[in-house]
Scaffold this active site. Structure first.
Site, short mmCIF file in Angstrom:
data_model
loop_
_atom_site.label_atom_id
_atom_site.label_comp_id
_atom_site.label_asym_id
_atom_site.label_seq_id
_atom_site.Cartn_x
_atom_site.Cartn_y
_atom_site.Cartn_z
CB THR A 163 -1.90 6.64 1.98
OG1 THR A 163 -1.94 7.24 0.69
CG2 THR A 163 -2.13 7.69 3.04
CG ASN A 199 -7.34 0.53 2.41
OD1 ASN A 199 -6.68 0.40 3.43
ND2 ASN A 199 -6.99 1.36 1.45
CG ASP A 200 -3.78 -1.73 2.90
OD1 ASP A 200 -4.02 -1.46 1.71
OD2 ASP A 200 -3.34 -0.91 3.71
CB THR A 206 -1.98 3.44 -3.85
OG1 THR A 206 -2.52 4.56 -3.15
CG2 THR A 206 -1.64 3.88 -5.27
N GLY A 207 -5.12 3.36 -3.52
CA GLY A 207 -6.38 3.97 -3.92
C GLY A 207 -6.21 5.41 -4.36
CG ASP A 208 -3.50 8.07 -2.61
OD1 ASP A 208 -4.63 8.12 -2.09
OD2 ASP A 208 -2.45 8.17 -1.97
CG ASP A 255 -1.80 1.17 1.33
OD1 ASP A 255 -2.33 1.60 0.28
OD2 ASP A 255 -1.99 1.71 2.44
CG PHE A 261 -10.61 19.48 -7.01
CD1 PHE A 261 -9.50 19.50 -7.83
CD2 PHE A 261 -11.07 18.27 -6.53
CE1 PHE A 261 -8.84 18.32 -8.15
CE2 PHE A 261 -10.42 17.08 -6.84
CZ PHE A 261 -9.30 17.11 -7.66
#
Length: 898
Positions: free
Chosen positions: A122, A546-547, A402-404, A120, A265
């Site tokens: 973050t 989430n991991d 990653t979810g980013d 992961d 945004f």
């Protein structure tokens, strides 16, 4: 190992079958002549039946070839190596009082065989803490430190920090090193004031005063909080907001700006803007966003400044910083009123609201004037780049899941040394259809290995054959170093049906893979995909809930006890507090555990074969009568007492090199990945070595005892003397062998080996004494054998000869192999031995990162902004503005006016 045990059972059955046939033949041809004093037992009526009974007798005698105690010893070794992880003070994180923890005892040796790491981002690679690092204002770069000669220097813990004590509202945690920026602010530089004024106004941060004078910002993302905090420390303090106003203390003077609009945004715009009216009545639009977007909106007069700022952006991005461009535009009152009316109508429209608002935003965000750029550092955990570099040298492939969003993930990839400029190419997979994704994957594979599309390619031949059962892909080599970045939308297509084979072939040829915007389920699917097609050991590491699915899917799961709870730790096999401890877990504990376990298995099988097969050879000289060679007590104590502790001592304490050299030479990790130390070939070598030793251990004592007399003329050629000599040779040989296998000697090893030999001689002289025979006549029939046999020089000469013949091939073979066919480990160990003789090298100098041409994306928000919510006022409670002595008071004239 289970397969090897089945093969041993088959070998046992074969030996018993051979001996049973031998017994039947011997009884048929020779047994008839011995019936007078060796009659058949009751019920035995024929030679074949006698052979049948001897088969089961030999199963009992030769069962020691099956390592029954192996599993108990394995669990003891695993437990001991798990304690080493728990006790390792170099994996203890004092700030959180968090030690490393082995939550299982069955996977230690697999830590030394990892080929793929799925991580992961973050909270695992980064701290998720943003810091304002550098900026560019009106063509001048700030943030670097220079010495008296004007040379750029590295920032260390001894570098002088900027003193913000003049600002009563400064955040004491904020750190900056470039004093020239503070001087520019104090000199009332217009561009610098405009830059920080923009940062204090253009955001969606909410302020909170927990204690009087203690201002805390609640930001939608850490990026926004870092920018507003930077403006606060340089004299532009964002103090309060209402749905209609923003209050800022500018260089000690309180100003209230009327908030007229927030241009929010989203992932398409990659920017946000605010329109405010200053206390003097002027209208201004402030905008910040990704450079690739904002640069298209700048006025033509900004040309020279754009080029200078672009150079600074290149430098910032090359250092792994997250960059944003800031710009402004002064608005005319008449135009804004007309635009504002249309904006109100679009925001209340029932149909096509988003499209209408987007068109209005595009219309007003034109001809902007460039102010500069910001550079934010997403603080990595300590030692992450060095850890990844070390693991890469160990030929471990690292995939970041990653979810980013893509820009953030790529940014961190460069910061962590996962991606670097020396790579031949980094492929971006972002197709929106199955066909597009398939084409992108195939084009990438064609660039990396054009031969993989030929009909003669091994993989193509294998998977075109429908009868092929094995789905394991062989290793495919690329023609350079490549990286792969794929987003979650494209990954969803790539994981479908036959495309998964194309994905795994392309991805596994790359040195690094980054999967961004992926869901927890997709993380687990990616891990499962590699497990399905690659015969490798995988490891997943993460810190959040989430991991968990990814951690559970991999062969080994590692949890980081960070700021996102304990779900990942509770689902993991190993846990610690910092990512950097992973290299010690794998390169030290994992490699040691793998080597120790392999040495233990090789030695255990060898000593059991050498011990048991002596019975097999003896069968040919005893009429296949199932007579044992050794004393019954020796058979009982061999595995239980004489050889148990020395092998455990080696398996718990042995190390080929210490932890410092293990970390300095990561290539030592490769044999574990290739499973070189214990495999089918090594098992066959153990068996052959045991067979050879058993031949020596039987025939040398047999030849030495055959028709032998003592020096006084008395005979010692009896069964009991032969048995004593054979078992003495056996125990000394296996003790010498474990000494040869031991690379790291401790007092415990010495005590166990010498203690076992001493205990053996103490026991045989005690058990074979007159006293024991008189007390237990039936149990100790070897009366006087020890003192009669072991007092003869020729017996010790035969023992010495047996040891030499057993050990010499081992020593000679290892020497020749190291000289003629050295492995990677042999070469590195040779370097280490040479390095130990030299003085230690000087510490390497830290070099500055090279600049890069890549761009950082708009990174201060991962979802749609909160502008509409702020303008509505639904998230605010009525309260007085921020109050601090000498700054802003609710009774001030300007506040009463507002």
């Amino acid at each position: 190992m289970h397969i090897f045990l089945l093969q041993i059972f088959g070998f046992l059955a074969l030996m018993c079958f051979i001996l049973a046939i031998g017994n039947g033949i011997w009884e048929h041809d020779k047994g008839y002549y011995f019936q007078v004093y060796l009659p058949w037992a009751d019920g035995v009526t024929s030679a074949p039946y006698s052979g049948f009974l001897m088969f089961w007798s030999y199963v009992i005698i030769l069962n020691t070839v099956v390592p029954i105690s192996l599993y108990v010893s394995v669990e003891i070794i695993r437990l001991g190596n798990s304690f080493y992880i728990d006790w390792d003070r170099k994996m203890y994180y004092p700030l959180n009082d968090t030690p490393a923890q082995a939550r299982t005892t069955t996977l230690n040796e697999e830590l030394g065989q990892i080929k793929y790491i799925f991580s992961d981002k973050t909270g695992t690679l980064t701290q998720n803490i943003m810091a304002f690092n550098k900026c560019s204002i009106n063509g001048k770069s700030y943030g670097d430190v220079y010495d008296v000669a004007g040379q750029r220097t590295e920032i260390t813990e001894h570098t002088e920090k900027v003193d913000f004590s003049y600002n009563q509202l400064a955040d004491p945690k904020f750190v900056f090193y470039d004093h020239s920026l503070v001087e520019a602010v104090k000199l009332d530089d217009a561009a610098t004031h405009g830059f920080f004024r923009l940062l204090s106004l253009c955001h969606t941060v909410m302020p909170e005063e927990k204690k009087e004078g203690n201002l805390v910002y609640q930001a939608q993302s850490p990026d926004e909080g870092a920018l507003v905090t930077a403006a606060r420390n340089f004299g532009f303090v964002f103090c309060a907001r209402t749905p209609e106003t923003i209050t800022v203390v500018e260089m000690g003077e309180t100003k209230v700006y009327e908030l007229l609009a927030i241009l929010d945004f989203n992932n398409v715009r990659k920017r946000m803007s605010v329109i405010v009216r200053n206390p003097e009545g002027g209208l201004t639009l402030y905008c910040k966003g990704a450079d690739t977007i904002v640069y298209e909106l700048l006025d033509a007069s900004c040309g020279p400044l754009k080029e200078e700022t672009m150079e600074h952006l290149n430098e910032f991005a090359g250092e792994g910083l997250r960059t944003l461009v800031v710009a402004y535009k002064n608005l005319q009152e008449d135009y804004f009123q007309e635009w504002h009316q249309r904006h109100h109508e679009a925001s209340t429209a029932l149909d096509g609201r988003e499209e209408k608002l987007s068109e209005l935003y595009e219309e007003i965000e034109k001809d902007l004037m460039l102010l500069g750029a910001t550079a934010i550092e997403d603080k990595l955990q300590d030692g992450v780049p060095q850890t990844i570099e070390t693991l890469t040298k160990a030929h471990i492939k690292i995939w970041v899941l990653t979810g980013d969003k893509q820009e953030t993930a790529v940014n961190i990839g460069y910061s962590c040394n996962i991606l670097h400029d020396d790579m031949k190419e980094v492929f971006i997979i972002e197709g929106n259809t199955s066909e597009d994704v398939l084409d992108e994957l195939r084009n990438a594979r064609k660039k990396m290995n054009p031969d993989s599309f030929l009909d003669s390619d091994e993989v193509n031949i294998k998977f075109e054959n429908p009868s092929t059962k094995s789905r394991i892909l062989p290793e495919e080599q690329a023609n350079g170093v490549y990286g792969l970045v794929i987003n979650g939308h494209s990954l969803a297509y790539a994981l479908e049906g036959n495309m998964e084979l194309e994905l795994v072939r392309t991805a596994c040829m790359c040195k690094v893979v980054i999967c961004c915007r992926v869901t927890p389920l997709q993380k687990a699917q990616v891990v499962e995909l590699v497990k399905k097609y690659k015969k490798v050991v995988t490891l997943a590491i993460g810190d959040g809930a989430n991991d968990v699915s990814m951690i559970k899917t991999a062969h080994i799961g590692v949890g980081i006890s960070g700021q996102e709870g304990m779900q990942a730790v509770l689902s993991s096999d190993f846990s610690f507090a910092q990512f950097r401890y992973l290299q010690r877990l794998l390169l030290v504990h994992g490699r040691w555990s793998y080597i120790r376990m392999c040495k233990f298995l090789r030695y255990f099988f060898y000593k059991n074969f050498a011990f048991t097969l002596v019975h097999f050879w003896y069968g040919f000289f005893s009429g296949f009568s199932a007579q044992t060679v050794y004393d019954q007590w020796f058979i009982t104590l061999y595995n239980l007492v004489y050889t148990s502790l020395p092998v455990l001592g080696m398996s718990l304490f042995d190390q080929d090199v210490d932890d410092r050299w293990s970390m300095q030479f990561p290539h030592l990790y490769e044999p574990g990945q290739q499973n070189l130390y214990f495999n089918k070939i090594e098992f066959v070598k153990c068996v052959l070595h045991g067979i050879y030793s058993s031949l020596i251990l039987f025939f040398i004592p047999y030849g030495a005892m055959y028709d032998t007399v003592r020096s006084d003329g008395k005979a010692i050629a009896d069964y009991q003397s032969f048995a004593l000599m054979a078992q003495t040779c056996l125990l000394i040989v296996v003790s010498v062998q474990i000494g040869l296998d031991t690379a790291y000697w401790t007092a415990v090893n010495q005590f166990f080996i010498w203690g076992s030999l001493s205990l053996y001689f103490a026991i045989i002289f005690t058990m074979y004494s007159d006293g024991m025979y008189l007390i237990f006549t039936a149990s100790f029939p070897f009366i006087g054998t020890a003192r009669n046999t072991l007092s003869q020089p020729n017996v010790w000469l035969a023992i010495f000869l047996s040891i030499i013949l057993c050990v010499l091939p081992v020593v000679g073979g290892r020497f020749l192999k190291a000289q003629l066919m050295p492995t990677v480990s042999d070469k590195i160990l040779r370097k280490i031995r040479a390095a130990k003789k030299r003085p230690p090298p000087p510490l390497p100098k830290t070099r500055l990162r090279r600049t890069s041409t890549r761009r950082s994306g708009y990174a201060f928000s991962h979802q749609h902004g909160f502008g509409a919510l702020i303008m509505s006022g639904r998230n605010m409670r009525p309260k007085l503005p921020f109050t601090t002595t000498g700054t802003f008071s609710p009774n001030s004239e300007k506040n009463r006016h507002k």
